[in-house]
Design a protein around this motif. Structure first.
Motif, PDB file in Angstrom:
ATOM      1  N   GLU A  12      73.868 -35.895  54.755  1.00  0.00           N
ATOM      2  CA  GLU A  12      75.239 -36.141  55.202  1.00  0.00           C
ATOM      3  C   GLU A  12      75.635 -35.269  56.386  1.00  0.00           C
ATOM      4  OE1 GLU A  12      77.435 -35.438  51.659  1.00  0.00           O
ATOM      5  OE2 GLU A  12      76.972 -37.403  50.763  1.00  0.00           O
ATOM      6  N   THR A  13      74.790 -34.310  56.744  1.00  0.00           N
ATOM      7  CA  THR A  13      75.100 -33.416  57.863  1.00  0.00           C
ATOM      8  C   THR A  13      74.974 -34.166  59.187  1.00  0.00           C
ATOM      9  OG1 THR A  13      74.279 -31.516  56.619  1.00  0.00           O
ATOM     10  CG2 THR A  13      74.447 -31.268  59.002  1.00  0.00           C
ATOM     11  N   LYS A  14      75.877 -33.889  60.096  1.00  0.00           N
ATOM     12  CA  LYS A  14      75.850 -34.519  61.419  1.00  0.00           C
ATOM     13  C   LYS A  14      74.946 -33.695  62.339  1.00  0.00           C
ATOM     14  CE  LYS A  14      80.483 -36.495  60.951  1.00  0.00           C
ATOM     15  NZ  LYS A  14      79.965 -37.843  60.722  1.00  0.00           N
ATOM     16  N   ASP A  16      72.487 -33.007  65.611  1.00  0.00           N
ATOM     17  CA  ASP A  16      72.196 -33.399  66.989  1.00  0.00           C
ATOM     18  C   ASP A  16      70.725 -33.780  67.127  1.00  0.00           C
ATOM     19  OD1 ASP A  16      74.750 -32.724  68.607  1.00  0.00           O
ATOM     20  OD2 ASP A  16      74.421 -30.930  67.389  1.00  0.00           O
ATOM     21  N   SER A 271      70.901 -39.063  60.139  1.00  0.00           N
ATOM     22  CA  SER A 271      71.075 -39.454  61.533  1.00  0.00           C
ATOM     23  C   SER A 271      70.920 -38.274  62.479  1.00  0.00           C
ATOM     24  CB  SER A 271      72.467 -40.074  61.736  1.00  0.00           C
ATOM     25  OG  SER A 271      72.622 -41.228  60.949  1.00  0.00           O
ATOM     26  N   SER A 273      72.235 -37.561  66.442  1.00  0.00           N
ATOM     27  CA  SER A 273      73.060 -38.130  67.506  1.00  0.00           C
ATOM     28  C   SER A 273      72.399 -38.021  68.874  1.00  0.00           C
ATOM     29  CB  SER A 273      74.422 -37.442  67.534  1.00  0.00           C
ATOM     30  OG  SER A 273      74.281 -36.056  67.819  1.00  0.00           O
TER      31      SER A 273
END
Length: 612
Positions: A12-14, A16, A271, A273
């Motif tokens: 769940e961490t965003k 890079d 994910s 980014s």
């Protein structure tokens, strides 16, 4: 060392950047990216942490972790060039990767090895461009003057080629095998000069190697030392198996947006980014590309995987150093590594190690020599090898020229490595007889002409009933001694074996060697020796090239460009030993750290970022 333990929180961490593989290159890249505090970096490692395990940390225990819980247990397909044998291919399934399992040798290839990469069109990958990244990874501990004199532990002074403040500690061992004192003198007797500057762009000659050991603690220094105390923006998840790279269309092109991984039976998507960085090594980086739909149409078709990006060189161009362990008797009165399996001796050695960080548990193979074929074979034979190399059709004109000219009389390149160690390194040779002890002369082919491949299955036949997964071992086919390319390799190894016999029959080394064990005295003719070589060749654990930089030929000859970006896919790079287009005359780890350092710098540069 600390790692993230909650897989769901990790997913769940965003992030890079997501780095796939917490090994030699992966931890280098991740830790350098994490120096930019505004970035959030995630690392997924299939293995666990072995930090603090004596079988990893103690120098003399090197090799004990091979085949254990920190090992992927890969093996090759049956090799016709080795009489149908399969070979184990040990690779590190542990935080730190193979840098946690290797024998800690720290050296570099020749200047021309790296300049050849640039000559193929990979701008910025020559010796001069790479040297700052070699130095960035290392912290060299100079030995005291009397130590240098006693053990020929020399290097150019003032020291301008070795790093002083990197995360990987490199040094000379505290103690040496008793045979090491005879090494330089024996080669000098044969007319081979000692090389006091073997890290400065030429490793030809005889020398004492430095190793990846912290002399202050007398323990292995490896990739985990890049992130012993991870900053808050670096998240490392162990026991996490990446199953595929998630690709989505972006303005009509495929782009990497994250990865799918499993942990303890549960599957997660995470994910990235900015980019996904694949650092799974020469075996698993091509495997994961293929499982994600990037690769050869025929391979993916047979495996039942939809093709997203056609990339014909994924898994091709496999090059591996070929090792031949020759075994001799040795004076049984010498202290021997096998003694450390005797409880009383082992306990005494461990006590000395704990008390003074010295003694037999600090000893590693350090007796090295690299020689061109022109020092091993008569001029007519070298000319014949040169002629045959020019007839090979597989290579493009630039690569063919580089490979062939290494046989020129004026080229002083280390085509064969010689390493001497007490103990029996040949798995096919019988163990020591009662009252006898063995030593090994290892000869290793540095510039193989053989080219193999690593692909997902099935090996042959109709389309798979179900697509392979990351849990299926890839098909590793080095093609040792296969075809006319392999015949050239075999001929070089024959000359190397003859020279190795000459070394061991030359004083002063001869004074401790009563006679040969394998090959025995019954192996007399060249045909006999060739057969013995086929039966006894093993891997040197140095595979490269399966996701190589394509240079001027681009996707026709490689998988990534000179910025390590995967052809045909946005936001995806490969950064590990698989990107090396041609093999080098050296053990790999120092070069892989440099690739990781340079790769991280490229990522930050391309993103308009700099470490803070």
């Amino acid at each position: 060392m600390g790692t993230t333990v909650d897989a769901r929180k990790f997913a769940e961490t965003k992030f890079d950047y997501i780095v796939v593989g917490g090994g030699t290159a992966g931890l280098t890249v991740a830790s350098r990216l994490a120096e930019v505090s505004s970035l959030t970096i995630g690392v997924l490692e299939a293995g666990t942490s072995g930090y603090g395990d004596h079988n990893i940390d103690i120098p003399a225990y090197s090799g004990r972790a091979l085949g254990g819980p920190y090992d992927w247990h890969f093996q090759t397909t049956p090799q016709p060039g080795l009489g149908g044998r399969t070979l184990p291919w040990n690779r590190g399934r542990v935080l730190g990767g193979s840098s946690a399992l290797n024998y800690m040798t720290w050296n570099r290839g020749s200047k021309e090895d790296y300049d050849a990469w640039e000559e193929l069109g990979n701008a910025g990958w020559g010796w001069d461009s790479l040297l700052p990244y070699f130095k960035k990874s290392e912290r060299f501990h100079p030995p005291p003057p009397e130590f240098r004199d006693n053990h020929q532990a020399s290097y150019n002074e003032p020291n301008t080629s070795l790093g002083n403040d990197g995360p990987i500690n490199v040094s000379y061992t505290r103690d040496f095998s008793p045979s090491h004192a005879l090494w330089h003198a024996t080669f000098n007797e044969l007319g081979v000069e000692s090389n006091p500057a073997h890290l400065d762009g030429s490793n030809v000659g005889v020398w004492t190697t430095i190793v990846a050991v912290n002399p202050e603690t007398a323990t292995r220094s490896y990739a985990t030392h890049y992130c012993l105390t991870p900053p808050k923006n670096l998240h490392i998840l162990t026991d996490a198996m990446v199953e595929e790279i998630i690709l989505e269309k972006d303005d009509g092109e495929w782009a990497a947006t994250g990865v799918r991984f499993s942990r303890y039976g549960d599957t997660y998507d995470v994910s990235a980014s900015r980019e996904v960085i694949l650092s799974a090594g020469s075996v698993q980086s091509p495997q994961l590309l293929e499982l994600s739909g990037i690769g050869r149409v025929d391979i993916l078709g047979v495996a039942g995987i939809p093709v997203k990006v056609e990339s014909p060189k994924v898994g091709e161009n496999l090059q591996e150093h070929i090792m031949l362990p020759m075994v001799f008797e040795v004076d049984p009165s010498l202290p021997h590594p096998d003694d450390l399996f005797v409880d009383e001796i082992a306990a005494t050695a461990y006590e000395q190690y704990q008390r003074g960080k010295s003694g037999r548990l600090t000893v590693l193979p350090c007796s090295m020599c690299y020689l061109p074929v022109s020092r091993l074979a008569p001029a007519d034979d070298v000319a014949s090898l040169l002629s045959k190399s020019r007839e090979l059709e597989r290579f493009g004109p630039e690569e063919a020229s580089i490979l062939s000219r290494r046989f020129n009389a004026d080229k002083q390149l280390g085509q064969v490595e010689f390493v001497f160690d007490l103990g029996n390194w040949n798995p096919s040779s019988s163990s020591d007889e009662e009252g006898k002890r063995h030593c090994s002369m290892l000869l290793v082919l540095q510039y193989p002409f053989s080219r193999g491949s690593i692909h997902i299955g099935p090996d042959a036949g109709p389309r798979a009933e179900s697509p392979p997964t990351v849990y299926d071992q890839p098909l590793i086919d080095p093609k040792y001694y296969g075809g006319p390319h392999g015949e050239l390799d075999l001929q070089i190894m024959l000359h190397g074996a003859r020279f190795a016999q000459k070394i061991c029959s030359t004083k002063p080394l001869k004074n401790i060697i009563p006679g040969p064990v394998s090959p025995s005295l019954d192996v007399v003719t060249d045909d006999d020796l060739r057969s013995w070589i086929v039966e006894n060749t093993i891997t040197d654990w140095h595979p490269i090239g399966t996701c190589a930089m394509g240079g001027r030929a681009g996707r026709e000859d490689g998988v990534v460009d000179e910025r390590l970006r995967v052809y045909g896919v946005k936001r995806l790079r490969v950064i590990d030993a698989s990107v090396m287009p041609l093999h080098i005359s050296a053990h790999l780890q120092a070069t892989v750290y440099a690739i990781g350092e340079k790769g991280a710098d490229m990522i930050l540069e391309d993103a308009g970022l700099r470490s803070q």
